[in-house]
Motif scaffolding. Structure first.
Motif, PDB file in Angstrom:
ATOM      1  N   TYR A  32      23.277 -43.737  -7.320  1.00  0.00           N
ATOM      2  CA  TYR A  32      24.475 -43.411  -6.276  1.00  0.00           C
ATOM      3  C   TYR A  32      24.832 -42.492  -6.648  1.00  0.00           C
ATOM      4  N   SER A  99      29.334 -43.776  -4.386  1.00  0.00           N
ATOM      5  CA  SER A  99      28.577 -43.742  -2.930  1.00  0.00           C
ATOM      6  C   SER A  99      27.127 -43.835  -2.916  1.00  0.00           C
ATOM      7  N   ARG A 101      25.336 -44.261  -0.319  1.00  0.00           N
ATOM      8  CA  ARG A 101      24.164 -43.813   0.905  1.00  0.00           C
ATOM      9  C   ARG A 101      23.497 -42.725   1.073  1.00  0.00           C
ATOM     10  N   VAL A 106      29.962 -36.519  -1.731  1.00  0.00           N
ATOM     11  CA  VAL A 106      32.063 -37.229  -2.127  1.00  0.00           C
ATOM     12  C   VAL A 106      32.867 -36.064  -2.443  1.00  0.00           C
ATOM     13  N   ASP A 111      34.280 -41.663   1.807  1.00  0.00           N
ATOM     14  CA  ASP A 111      32.526 -41.207   2.015  1.00  0.00           C
ATOM     15  C   ASP A 111      32.489 -41.824   0.092  1.00  0.00           C
ATOM     16  N   CYS A 112      33.132 -42.743  -0.027  1.00  0.00           N
ATOM     17  CA  CYS A 112      33.227 -44.088  -1.264  1.00  0.00           C
ATOM     18  C   CYS A 112      33.078 -45.111  -1.116  1.00  0.00           C
ATOM     19  N   ASP A 113      32.278 -46.261  -1.500  1.00  0.00           N
ATOM     20  CA  ASP A 113      31.886 -47.471  -1.247  1.00  0.00           C
ATOM     21  C   ASP A 113      32.685 -48.413  -2.126  1.00  0.00           C
TER      22      ASP A 113
END
Length: 125
Positions: A32, A99, A101, A106, A111-113
């Motif tokens: 990530y 992130s 994905r 980013v 955009d971040c998880d």
């Protein structure tokens, strides 16, 4: 799930330096992209810097370019933010973010998880 824990914040005089660290756990760290954001009192959270999954590419907000350096150590599951020549306007809570994905992009909070709890940085004049 990914857990992120920041450290290294504190009080510093203008012109000083700090290094923030963000330790990650829970997933394969090298899978990530990582970013740093900051939020000053009364302001929205803003992008500071980002680094690709492998660490070869870095991105910076114009306001910190040449002043801050982001890096990562995938063997230690840690991302860093070296902050030099700090000024009072750098005072904020700094957050690291991940992130997951399958992308190195980013730039915004969307955009971040996953997010860390934040590290407070105060720069006195």
């Amino acid at each position: 799930q990914v857990q992120l824990v920041e450290s290294g914040g504190g009080l510093v005089q203008a012109g000083g330096s700090l290094r923030l660290s963000c330790a990650a756990s829970g997933r394969t760290f090298s899978s990530y992209a990582m970013g740093w954001f900051r939020q000053a009192p009364g302001k929205e959270r803003e992008f500071v810097a980002a680094i690709s999954r492998g660490g070869s590419r870095t991105y910076y907000a114009d306001s910190v370019k040449g002043q801050f350096t982001i890096s990562r150590d995938n063997a230690k599951n840690t991302v860093y933010l070296q902050m030099n020549s700090l000024e009072p306007e750098d005072t904020a809570v700094y957050y690291c973010a991940a992130s997951l994905r399958n992308s190195d992009y980013v730039r915004t909070p969307d955009d971040c998880d996953y997010w860390g709890q934040g590290a407070r940085v105060t720069v006195s004049s």
